[in-house]
Design a protein around this motif. Structure first.
Motif, PDB file in Angstrom:
ATOM      1  N   LYS A 167       1.811  -1.847  -5.120  1.00 40.38           N
ATOM      2  CA  LYS A 167       0.869  -2.774  -5.753  1.00 40.38           C
ATOM      3  C   LYS A 167       0.688  -2.485  -7.235  1.00 40.38           C
ATOM      4  O   LYS A 167       0.152  -3.307  -7.966  1.00 40.38           O
ATOM      5  CB  LYS A 167      -0.460  -2.811  -5.010  1.00 40.38           C
ATOM      6  CG  LYS A 167      -1.240  -1.544  -4.971  1.00 40.38           C
ATOM      7  CD  LYS A 167      -2.567  -1.812  -4.244  1.00 40.38           C
ATOM      8  CE  LYS A 167      -3.130  -0.543  -3.632  1.00 40.38           C
ATOM      9  NZ  LYS A 167      -3.963  -0.794  -2.492  1.00 40.38           N
ATOM     10  N   ASP A 184       0.820  -1.213   0.000  1.00 42.92           N
ATOM     11  CA  ASP A 184       0.000   0.000   0.000  1.00 42.92           C
ATOM     12  C   ASP A 184       0.852   1.261   0.000  1.00 42.92           C
ATOM     13  O   ASP A 184       0.385   2.337  -0.328  1.00 42.92           O
ATOM     14  CB  ASP A 184      -0.917   0.020   1.231  1.00 42.92           C
ATOM     15  CG  ASP A 184      -1.992  -1.044   1.134  1.00 42.92           C
ATOM     16  OD1 ASP A 184      -2.453  -1.300   0.017  1.00 42.92           O
ATOM     17  OD2 ASP A 184      -2.338  -1.626   2.171  1.00 42.92           O
ATOM     18  N   LEU A 185       2.125   1.110   0.386  1.00 41.17           N
ATOM     19  CA  LEU A 185       3.014   2.260   0.417  1.00 41.17           C
ATOM     20  C   LEU A 185       3.736   2.398  -0.916  1.00 41.17           C
ATOM     21  O   LEU A 185       3.772   1.475  -1.719  1.00 41.17           O
ATOM     22  CB  LEU A 185       4.047   2.085   1.548  1.00 41.17           C
ATOM     23  CG  LEU A 185       3.699   2.688   2.917  1.00 41.17           C
ATOM     24  CD1 LEU A 185       2.319   2.293   3.367  1.00 41.17           C
ATOM     25  CD2 LEU A 185       4.723   2.276   3.945  1.00 41.17           C
ATOM     26  N   THR A 186       4.355   3.554  -1.136  1.00 34.50           N
ATOM     27  CA  THR A 186       5.143   3.730  -2.357  1.00 34.50           C
ATOM     28  C   THR A 186       6.520   3.098  -2.149  1.00 34.50           C
ATOM     29  O   THR A 186       6.906   2.773  -1.025  1.00 34.50           O
ATOM     30  CB  THR A 186       5.348   5.223  -2.674  1.00 34.50           C
ATOM     31  OG1 THR A 186       6.182   5.787  -1.661  1.00 34.50           O
ATOM     32  CG2 THR A 186       4.031   5.966  -2.729  1.00 34.50           C
ATOM     33  N   LYS A 206       5.001   5.728  -6.731  1.00 35.28           N
ATOM     34  CA  LYS A 206       3.834   4.884  -7.006  1.00 35.28           C
ATOM     35  C   LYS A 206       3.686   3.823  -5.925  1.00 35.28           C
ATOM     36  O   LYS A 206       4.677   3.331  -5.390  1.00 35.28           O
ATOM     37  CB  LYS A 206       3.999   4.165  -8.358  1.00 35.28           C
ATOM     38  CG  LYS A 206       3.684   5.066  -9.523  1.00 35.28           C
ATOM     39  CD  LYS A 206       3.144   4.298 -10.718  1.00 35.28           C
ATOM     40  CE  LYS A 206       4.134   3.407 -11.379  1.00 35.28           C
ATOM     41  NZ  LYS A 206       3.577   2.741 -12.568  1.00 35.28           N
ATOM     42  N   GLN A 207       2.453   3.460  -5.632  1.00 38.29           N
ATOM     43  CA  GLN A 207       2.226   2.384  -4.668  1.00 38.29           C
ATOM     44  C   GLN A 207       2.794   1.082  -5.227  1.00 38.29           C
ATOM     45  O   GLN A 207       2.689   0.811  -6.426  1.00 38.29           O
ATOM     46  CB  GLN A 207       0.727   2.200  -4.431  1.00 38.29           C
ATOM     47  CG  GLN A 207       0.149   3.167  -3.420  1.00 38.29           C
ATOM     48  CD  GLN A 207      -1.332   2.934  -3.257  1.00 38.29           C
ATOM     49  OE1 GLN A 207      -2.112   3.193  -4.163  1.00 38.29           O
ATOM     50  NE2 GLN A 207      -1.729   2.440  -2.097  1.00 38.29           N
TER      51      GLN A 207
END
Lengths: 331, 276
Positions: A135, A92-94, A132-133
Motif C-alpha cells: 500500500k 497489507d503484505l510486503t 515495504k507494504q
C-alpha cells in the motif's frame, strides 16, 4: 508452426437483461501480443474473466490452447496468468511476502520460492521496496509487482487487463518493455486497452470491441487505414468560430469532421496529410484564430466514430450501469 | 527516499522469464498452510484487527460479572464461575464473522481474482484463511481465560479441562466459520457481511445458556435454546472446564459442527467457483 492460443465461438455473458458479451468469435494465434481495444464497459474485462476461468459463459464456447475454459478449467489455470485491472496483490503484505506466497502455492520449495522472488524483485526494479507494504508503493511499482506476481511461474498465456491505465508515461513505457520481453520469450499476451497507440505499439493483431461485439479485427495498420491515416485537432480561441471552422475543414477533408467534447474543439479525419497545411492556412485566412492544433494518429474516439458512428463516451454511458458492476446479478 | 523508482533490469528480466520447467503442483496441505501463513502475516502487519478479539471479551466479562452477577447468582464471584466459559464461547463464536468480512474485502480488492486463477486445490485459500483464524481464536481464548483467572475464576477441570474445552470450541468455531465464508462470498460489501452476521449471531449468542440457566425461561424459548447449536457448545465447554462429565454435549457439539459444515462448505465452494 504457430498454434492457436485462444479460440471462442459465439461467446455470450449476460448480466440481468444486459449482454456484456454478445456473441464473440475470436481466434488468437500463439505468440506475440493480441490487442483488445475498446472503451470502458465494452465487454473486454468480462471476456478476459471468462477466458481466465473466473466466470462461466452463458452461451458459446471458449478454449485456451485447446482446453475448454469450463470443462477443463484446471488445465487452463496451469497455463494462464491474469493481471487484473485492479491491483491483485495483497496491499497489507510486503512485495516480497506477496511473491513468496505465490511461489509456495505454485509448488516451489521454501528455498526456491525465496530465490525466485528475489530474482523477480531485482528484474522488476523492486529490490529496495521488497520489505515495504504494497500500500506504500507508487502506481507504477504496484503495477510492476502485479505483473511480477503473474510470472512467478512463466505462463504460456498472460492476460493483461488495462495494464497502463492511470500510469505516468515513464511507468507506462516500463510496462511496455516488460510486455515485449515476455513475448520475446514466447509468452502470448492478450492485452486490453483503451488507447489505440498502446495497441499499435505492442500488438500484432487488434480486435475492436464495442457493446459486447467485435466490430473490427485485423493488423493494426489495416485497422488504421480503415479509419484514415490520422486526424487534425484544432482548438479555437473563440468557440463561436466553431461552425465556420467545421465548414472550412469539411471542405478541405470531406465529411469526417466533427465537433469535440470541448466547445472550442474540432477534429477532422485526414486521409492525405499533405492537405493539412493548406487547411490551416485557410482557417487563418478566414480569421479563425487557433489556440492550438495537432496532427496525429486517430484516437480511440475517432476509430469508434469511424467504425460505429458513435463515440466511445456514448458507449460508456449506455453500458456503464451493468458493466462496471459485474456482481450486479448477486443479491 | 532511495526506494522509489528503480528501472526495470532488462537482462535480469529476460533471465527470470527463461527459468526452467514449472515446479510440481503443490499439495492441498502446502497451499492451505501457505494461505494460513498469509493470514498470520496480515495479523503482523495490521495488528489493529486484534482489538475486536480483545476488547469485546473484556467488556462482556466486566459488564456481566459486575453489573448482573449479584442479581443473577447472588454474588459476582459465583457468577463468574458460571459465566466465564459461556463468554469464552460467545467471544470466539462472535469473532468467526471476521472470516467473512476478510474474505469479502479480498474480493473487493482483486486479490481474489488472482487466487482463483491459480492451478491449486480450490478450497485451499478458504481453508488457509480459517487456519489463520484459528490462531485468532486461540489468542482470544487465552485472553478470556487469563482475564477470568485474574478476576478470580477457578476452573475445577484444571488445565486439562480448560485445554479440552478450548479444543472443542476451536473445532466448533472452525465449522461455524463456513457460514461466514458463504455470506462473505455472496454479500455486496464488508458492511453487509457485518450486518448479516450480527443479525444471525446476536440472537444465537444471547438466546443460549451463556448468561442464565434456561430453566427460568418460558417454554418456547427453552425449546429454541435447546436447538441452538451454540447452547451445546456452551454446555460442553462449561462442563469440561468445570470438570463435569458432559460426553453427550460434546457429542452434540460435534454433530452440530458436522451438520453446519456439511451444509455450508459445499455452498461456499459453489459460490466460490460461481462468483461473478
Amino acid at each position: 508452426m504457430t498454434g492457436i492460443a485462444i479460440e471462442t465461438h459465439e461467446l455470450v455473458k449476460q448480466f440481468g437483461d444486459k449482454r456484456a458479451v454478445d456473441g464473440i468469435d475470436l481466434v488468437v494465434p500463439e505468440g506475440g501480443v493480441y490487442g483488445f481495444l475498446g472503451p470502458n464497459g465494452a465487454g473486454k474485462t468480462t471476456t478476459i474473466q471468462i477466458l481466465a476461468t473466473l466466470m462461466r459463459p452463458d452461451g458459446g464456447t471458449a478454449s485456451v490452447f485447446g482446453h475448454d475454459v469450463v470443462r477443463e478449467a484446471d488445465e487452463v489455470r496451469s497455463m494462464v496468468s491474469l493481471t487484473g485491472q485492479y491491483s491483485s496483490v495483497d496491499e497489507d503484505l510486503t512485495g516480497r511476502e506477496n511473491l513468496q506466497l505465490l511461489g509456495r502455492v505454485l509448488g516451489y520449495s521454501r528455498a526456491d520460492a525465496r530465490t525466485r522472488c528475489d530474482d523477480l524483485l531485482e528484474a522488476f526494479g523492486l529490490t529496495d521496496a521488497a520489505t515495504k507494504q504494497v500500500k506504500r508503493y507508487s502506481g507504477g511499482m504496484r503495477r510492476r509487482l502485479d505483473i511480477a506476481a503473474s510470472i512467478v511461474v512463466t505462463p504460456r498465456l498472460l492476460f493483461l487487463d488495462e495494464p497502463t491505465t492511470g500510469l505516468d508515461p515513464r511507468s507506462r513505457k516500463q510496462v511496455w518493455d516488460i510486455v515485449r520481453a515476455l513475448t520475446a520469450r514466447g509468452t502470448t499476451v492478450l492485452l486490453t486497452t483503451q488507447y489505440l497507440d498502446e495497441a499499435d505499439q505492442l500488438a500484432e493483431r487488434i480486435a475492436v470491441i464495442d457493446t459486447g461485439r467485435i466490430i473490427a479485427e485485423g493488423t493494426s495498420s489495416a485497422l488504421k487505414s480503415s479509419v484514415g491515416s490520422g486526424a487534425l485537432h484544432v482548438h479555437l480561441i473563440d468557440p463561436g468560430d466553431r461552425p465556420r471552422a467545421i465548414d472550412i475543414l469539411t471542405r478541405a477533408f470531406g465529411d469526417e469532421v466533427f465537433p469535440g467534447s470541448d466547445p472550442a474543439d474540432v477534429t477532422g479525419r485526414v486521409d492525405d496529410r499533405s492537405k493539412v497545411p493548406a487547411a490551416l492556412a485557410t482557417l487563418a485566412a478566414d480569421g479563425v484564430e487557433l489556440a492550438g492544433f495537432s496532427y496525429g494518429q486517430p484516437t480511440l474516439d475517432e476509430v469508434f466514430l469511424a467504425l460505429t458512428g458513435h463515440t466511445a463516451e456514448e458507449t460508456l454511458e449506455a453500458g456503464d450501469s451493468t458493466q462496471n458492476d459485474p456482481e450486479g446479478a448477486v443479491a | 527516499m532511495t526506494t522509489t523508482e528503480a528501472p526495470v533490469a532488462a537482462e535480469k528480466l529476460d533471465a527470470v522469464l527463461a527459468t526452467g520447467p514449472r515446479p510440481p503442483r503443490a499439495s492441498a496441505v502446502t497451499t492451505s498452510l501457505a494461505f494460513g501463513w498469509r493470514a498470520l502475516l496480515r495479523i503482523r502487519h495490521v495488528p489493529e484487527q486484534l482489538f475486536d478479539v480483545t476488547l469485546f471479551p473484556v467488556i462482556s466479562v466486566l459488564l456481566f460479572t459486575y453489573l448482573f452477577g449479584g442479581a443473577i447468582a447472588g454474588s459476582t464471584s459465583e457468577y463468574l464461575q458460571f459465566v466465564l466459559p459461556g463468554i469464552l464461547v460467545q467471544t470466539v463464536v462472535m469473532i468467526t464473522m471476521y472470516t467473512g468480512i476478510a474474505l469479502n474485502t479480498d474480493i473487493e480488492k482483486g486479490v481474489f481474482d488472482r487466487i482463483r486463477t491459480l492451478p491449486i486445490w480450490r478450497p485451499s485459500a478458504l481453508v488457509g484463511a480459517l487456519l489463520g483464524d484459528a490462531v485468532r481464536y486461540t489468542l482470544a481464548s487465552v485472553f478470556v481465560v487469563t482475564l477470568g483467572l485474574v478476576l478470580g475464576y477457578r476452573p475445577d477441570g484444571g488445565l486439562v479441562g480448560v485445554v479440552a474445552g478450548v479444543a472443542v470450541l476451536m473445532a466448533f468455531s472452525f465449522a461455524f466459520s463456513w457460514i461466514w465464508t458463504w455470506v462473505g462470498l455472496l454479500a455486496r460489501s464488508a458492511q453487509s457481511v457485518m450486518g448479516i452476521s450480527m443479525m444471525v449471531l446476536f440472537p444465537l449468542a444471547f438466546l443460549s445458556p451463556v448468561f442464565v440457566d434456561p430453566s427460568t425461561m418460558p417454554d418456547w424459548l427453552q425449546t429454541f435454546v435447546e436447538i441452538n447449536p451454540i447452547s451445546h457448545a456452551v454446555y460442553a465447554v462449561r462442563g469440561l472446564m468445570s470438570g463435569d462429565s458432559v460426553g453427550d454435549e460434546i457429542m452434540w457439539t460435534f454433530i452440530a459442527s458436522a451438520i453446519i459444515m456439511a451444509i455450508f462448505a459445499p455452498l461456499t465452494m459453489r459460490a466460490y467457483s460461481r462468483r461473478r
